[in-house]
Design a protein around this motif. Sequence first.
Motif, short mmCIF file in Angstrom:
data_model
loop_
_atom_site.label_atom_id
_atom_site.label_comp_id
_atom_site.label_asym_id
_atom_site.label_seq_id
_atom_site.Cartn_x
_atom_site.Cartn_y
_atom_site.Cartn_z
N VAL A 129 0.80 -11.57 14.83
CA VAL A 129 1.56 -12.41 15.74
C VAL A 129 3.01 -12.38 15.26
CG1 VAL A 129 1.89 -14.73 16.66
CG2 VAL A 129 -0.43 -13.89 16.18
N ALA A 130 3.93 -12.15 16.17
CA ALA A 130 5.34 -12.03 15.80
C ALA A 130 5.79 -13.26 15.01
CB ALA A 130 6.20 -11.85 17.04
N GLY A 131 6.37 -13.02 13.84
CA GLY A 131 6.87 -14.09 13.01
C GLY A 131 5.82 -14.81 12.17
N GLN A 132 4.55 -14.40 12.30
CA GLN A 132 3.48 -15.09 11.58
C GLN A 132 2.68 -14.17 10.66
OE1 GLN A 132 1.02 -17.61 14.10
NE2 GLN A 132 2.73 -17.97 15.51
N GLY A 133 3.11 -12.92 10.50
CA GLY A 133 2.40 -12.01 9.62
C GLY A 133 1.25 -11.31 10.31
N SER A 134 0.55 -10.48 9.54
CA SER A 134 -0.58 -9.73 10.07
C SER A 134 -1.73 -9.77 9.08
CB SER A 134 -0.18 -8.28 10.37
OG SER A 134 0.41 -7.66 9.24
N THR A 135 -2.94 -9.56 9.61
CA THR A 135 -4.14 -9.65 8.79
C THR A 135 -5.10 -8.52 9.11
OG1 THR A 135 -5.28 -11.07 10.40
CG2 THR A 135 -4.01 -12.18 8.67
N LEU A 136 -5.96 -8.24 8.14
CA LEU A 136 -7.10 -7.34 8.32
C LEU A 136 -8.34 -8.11 7.94
CD1 LEU A 136 -8.67 -4.72 8.69
CD2 LEU A 136 -7.92 -4.02 6.39
N ASN A 137 -9.21 -8.34 8.92
CA ASN A 137 -10.44 -9.14 8.69
C ASN A 137 -10.10 -10.47 8.01
OD1 ASN A 137 -11.79 -6.96 9.77
ND2 ASN A 137 -12.59 -6.22 7.82
N GLY A 138 -8.98 -11.05 8.43
CA GLY A 138 -8.57 -12.36 7.94
C GLY A 138 -7.76 -12.34 6.66
N ARG A 139 -7.61 -11.17 6.06
CA ARG A 139 -6.84 -11.04 4.81
C ARG A 139 -5.40 -10.69 5.13
NH1 ARG A 139 -5.64 -6.37 2.31
NH2 ARG A 139 -7.36 -5.23 3.31
N LYS A 140 -4.46 -11.44 4.54
CA LYS A 140 -3.04 -11.20 4.81
C LYS A 140 -2.65 -9.81 4.32
CE LYS A 140 1.59 -13.10 3.97
NZ LYS A 140 1.95 -13.05 5.40
N LEU A 141 -1.88 -9.10 5.13
CA LEU A 141 -1.46 -7.75 4.81
C LEU A 141 -0.07 -7.73 4.19
CD1 LEU A 141 -2.70 -5.92 8.03
CD2 LEU A 141 -3.65 -5.69 5.72
N VAL A 142 0.09 -6.86 3.21
CA VAL A 142 1.39 -6.58 2.60
C VAL A 142 1.56 -5.07 2.58
CG1 VAL A 142 2.86 -6.79 0.58
CG2 VAL A 142 1.29 -8.66 1.17
N ALA A 143 2.57 -4.59 3.27
CA ALA A 143 2.76 -3.15 3.44
C ALA A 143 3.21 -2.49 2.14
CB ALA A 143 3.80 -2.89 4.53
N SER A 144 3.15 -1.18 2.16
CA SER A 144 3.62 -0.38 1.04
C SER A 144 5.05 -0.77 0.66
CB SER A 144 3.59 1.11 1.42
OG SER A 144 4.32 1.88 0.49
N THR A 145 5.29 -0.82 -0.64
CA THR A 145 6.63 -1.12 -1.15
C THR A 145 7.18 0.07 -1.94
OG1 THR A 145 5.66 -2.16 -3.11
CG2 THR A 145 6.23 -3.61 -1.26
N ARG A 146 6.70 1.24 -1.65
CA ARG A 146 7.12 2.43 -2.39
C ARG A 146 8.63 2.64 -2.29
NH1 ARG A 146 4.42 6.49 -4.65
NH2 ARG A 146 5.60 8.39 -5.09
N GLU A 147 9.26 3.05 -3.37
CA GLU A 147 10.70 3.27 -3.42
C GLU A 147 11.06 4.76 -3.51
OE1 GLU A 147 13.14 1.05 -3.23
OE2 GLU A 147 11.91 -0.78 -3.23
N GLU A 148 10.13 5.60 -3.96
CA GLU A 148 10.41 7.02 -4.16
C GLU A 148 9.72 7.84 -3.08
OE1 GLU A 148 9.93 10.52 -7.58
OE2 GLU A 148 9.35 8.44 -8.02
N PHE A 149 10.49 8.69 -2.40
CA PHE A 149 9.92 9.46 -1.29
C PHE A 149 8.92 10.49 -1.79
CE2 PHE A 149 10.02 12.79 1.98
CZ PHE A 149 9.66 12.03 3.08
N THR A 150 9.26 11.21 -2.83
CA THR A 150 8.33 12.19 -3.39
C THR A 150 7.06 11.48 -3.85
OG1 THR A 150 10.09 13.67 -4.12
CG2 THR A 150 7.97 13.87 -5.24
N GLY A 151 5.93 12.01 -3.43
CA GLY A 151 4.65 11.39 -3.76
C GLY A 151 4.16 10.40 -2.73
N ALA A 152 4.93 10.18 -1.66
CA ALA A 152 4.51 9.24 -0.62
C ALA A 152 3.20 9.70 0.01
CB ALA A 152 5.60 9.10 0.45
N ARG A 153 2.32 8.75 0.27
CA ARG A 153 1.02 9.03 0.88
C ARG A 153 1.15 9.10 2.40
NH1 ARG A 153 -1.61 3.76 -1.23
NH2 ARG A 153 0.55 3.16 -0.78
N VAL A 154 0.61 10.17 2.98
CA VAL A 154 0.74 10.41 4.41
C VAL A 154 -0.65 10.75 4.97
CG1 VAL A 154 1.97 11.68 6.20
CG2 VAL A 154 3.00 11.41 3.94
#
Length: 261
Positions: A129-154
């Motif tokens: 929901v816009a402004g309220q975060g997102s969940t997977l099966n009720g668990r709050k989601l936190v996206a990837s915080t990767r800082e280095e492009f090399t090694g990024a998972r695709v």
Amino acid sequence: MIDQSRFQEIVREASRIAFSHWPGAGHDLHSWDKTPGDPVSEADLAVDAFLRRELGRLLPAAAWLSEETTDDKARTGSDLIWLVDPIDGTRDYVRGRAGWAISVALVSAGKPLIGMLAAPAREEEWVAVAGQGSTLNGRKLVASTREEFTGARVPVDHLPGPDSDLVKVEKPNSIALRIAMVADDRADLVATLRWGFEWDIAAATLIAREAGAHVSDAFGKPLAYNKHDPRDFGVLVCAPGIHVAALQRLSDRAGTSRPPK
């Protein structure tokens, strides 16, 4: 705002309809190609009809745009619109593979307000929901915080030579599920360089954005929805720390590979 509980119930019931036809659960399925290489099935149409009826009852004022319904351009005059892909990842669906999902988003003034992906074969329900975060099966989601492009998972089937510095991970056929993987820190980057439809990505990009991912088109511009031509060239969803590097990697290819509409 709509009744969120009822909204989720409707999408959940649509997922049960899809699962009841899915070959991976042992069911017979009638499918055919709309155009060569573009499959559709009786389940796509059944889910589409169910969602159009029930979401219409839930919010009669909202217009409608779906992969399996003829596009009525009168929708562009509406502030509210449902964007629906009744089965995103139909190739996996008809082959009995689990990489498919039902994708539903409610858009207002060109921006998603609420979105849900139901992937019953994976026992996953993604909600934002816009402004309220997102969940997977009720668990709050936190996206990837990767800082280095090399090694990024695709999530890809293979990596071409110029991208050999990246890491291949699981690739469901559904682009919506691949985008959601960034929201759940299962992937760091999803990028496409082709014309894609709004119904494929509206729910998933909201889920990713609400989890903290950066979302844009292939040129770094914001995505907009309920356009007269409901397409964008490319989508880029990634950890914020690698967005600039991802755009640099895409820039030459995007400029030379962009086909006409």
